[in-house]
Design an enzyme around this catalytic site. Structure first.
Site, PDB file in Angstrom:
ATOM      1  N   ASP A 238       0.860  -1.174   0.000  1.00 41.09           N
ATOM      2  CA  ASP A 238       0.000   0.000   0.000  1.00 41.09           C
ATOM      3  C   ASP A 238       0.904   1.234   0.000  1.00 41.09           C
ATOM      4  O   ASP A 238       2.062   1.165   0.443  1.00 41.09           O
ATOM      5  CB  ASP A 238      -0.882  -0.028   1.242  1.00 41.09           C
ATOM      6  CG  ASP A 238      -1.645   1.258   1.439  1.00 41.09           C
ATOM      7  OD1 ASP A 238      -2.421   1.626   0.544  1.00 41.09           O
ATOM      8  OD2 ASP A 238      -1.439   1.909   2.484  1.00 41.09           O
TER       9      ASP A 238
ATOM     10  N   ARG B  65      -7.717  12.338   6.855  1.00 40.25           N
ATOM     11  CA  ARG B  65      -7.517  10.934   6.514  1.00 40.25           C
ATOM     12  C   ARG B  65      -8.776  10.121   6.767  1.00 40.25           C
ATOM     13  O   ARG B  65      -9.156   9.258   5.962  1.00 40.25           O
ATOM     14  CB  ARG B  65      -6.340  10.375   7.323  1.00 40.25           C
ATOM     15  CG  ARG B  65      -6.037   8.900   7.063  1.00 40.25           C
ATOM     16  CD  ARG B  65      -5.619   8.660   5.641  1.00 40.25           C
ATOM     17  NE  ARG B  65      -5.092   7.310   5.478  1.00 40.25           N
ATOM     18  CZ  ARG B  65      -4.924   6.728   4.299  1.00 40.25           C
ATOM     19  NH1 ARG B  65      -5.246   7.357   3.170  1.00 40.25           N
ATOM     20  NH2 ARG B  65      -4.431   5.501   4.219  1.00 40.25           N
TER      21      ARG B  65
ATOM     22  N   SER C  99      -2.452   0.772  -4.875  1.00 44.38           N
ATOM     23  CA  SER C  99      -2.949   1.906  -4.101  1.00 44.38           C
ATOM     24  C   SER C  99      -4.276   2.432  -4.623  1.00 44.38           C
ATOM     25  O   SER C  99      -4.594   2.325  -5.813  1.00 44.38           O
ATOM     26  CB  SER C  99      -1.905   3.030  -4.142  1.00 44.38           C
ATOM     27  OG  SER C  99      -2.387   4.212  -3.555  1.00 44.38           O
ATOM     28  N   ASN C 100      -5.024   3.064  -3.714  1.00 47.35           N
ATOM     29  CA  ASN C 100      -6.203   3.835  -4.105  1.00 47.35           C
ATOM     30  C   ASN C 100      -5.828   5.069  -4.915  1.00 47.35           C
ATOM     31  O   ASN C 100      -6.680   5.652  -5.597  1.00 47.35           O
ATOM     32  CB  ASN C 100      -6.963   4.293  -2.867  1.00 47.35           C
ATOM     33  CG  ASN C 100      -7.847   3.211  -2.270  1.00 47.35           C
ATOM     34  OD1 ASN C 100      -8.211   2.250  -2.936  1.00 47.35           O
ATOM     35  ND2 ASN C 100      -8.191   3.366  -0.998  1.00 47.35           N
TER      36      ASN C 100
END
Length: 231
Positions: free
Chosen positions: A19, A50, A125-126
């Site tokens: 990640d 976040r 990853s996003n």
């Protein structure tokens, strides 16, 4: 579930997939660089930003209303600034810094040691492709990965199983031969449910999430990772 002497917990791996945000790159560093203007509220801003960022990825996926991670990050920041009554003038600077987040101090050396062992390394990853390109380059890690994979090719966010399959398809390695490393407990659980051998980087000593799948190991910093592979 912590690293310990004896038999390696992650033998026979062919690849390690990481990640990005919170794992290799410190998401708190954006607000921290504005400490002179935010004072002691920089930590609160970082946490709320976040929190909403992650919530929006999950909610958009459930709603079937995808937007890329750049948009999600902007929306989350706008919410956090308003909720904390902070000046909107901070927005542009914070978003620019978010594309240049600090890598954790042990990230580069850990990646080098893993690649010296002949393992493939990748990011999953996003983050949008442009965000990931900027952050990897800004940290001087351009040559550290065999692949940098974004959820944008799927159009949904983690922990949807189709996202984790991106690593299998791109690296040409079956899920049980892939180690997945994340500082997000829910992400480590999602990857474990998919079939990866997962490691949770639990820097804060948080309790384990009550989810159907669990990480194989916990470590406190990335530098502990090579020891899990054995000598």
């Amino acid at each position: 579930m912590t690293a310990a002497a004896g038999a390696p917990l992650l033998p026979s791996l062919r690849a390690l997939v990481f990640d990005a945000y919170g794992t290799l790159f410190d998401v708190a560093s954006a607000a921290a660089r504005h400490r002179d203007r935010l004072g002691d509220r920089h930590a609160a801003l970082s946490r709320l930003w976040r929190q909403k960022q992650l919530e929006y990825t999950w909610l958009r996926t459930l709603m079937g209303r995808h937007a890329d991670f750049q948009q999600v990050t902007e929306d989350a920041l706008d919410y956090a600034l308003e909720a904390l009554s902070l000046p909107a003038a901070l927005r542009g600077g914070l978003l620019e810094i978010y594309r240049r987040l600090d890598a954790y101090p042990d990230a580069a050396d850990t990646l080098r040691r893993l690649r010296e062992r002949g393992l493939q390394t990748a990011i999953l990853s996003n983050g949008s492709p442009s965000m990931l390109a900027a952050i990897v380059s800004g940290a001087g890690l351009d040559g550290a990965f065999d692949a940098v994979l974004s959820v944008e090719s799927v159009g949904r966010f983690k922990p949807v199983p189709a996202v984790y399959r991106l690593a299998v398809d791109r690296l040409g390695v079956e899920a049980p031969e892939i180690g997945f490393v994340s500082a997000n407990g829910w992400d480590a659980a999602g990857a474990a449910a998919f079939g990866f051998r997962t490691v949770w980087v639990n820097r804060e000593g948080a309790p384990l999430d009550r989810l159907p799948a669990r990480p194989l190991a916990q470590i406190k910093q990335l530098a502990e990772l090579p020891a899990l592979l054995g000598a």
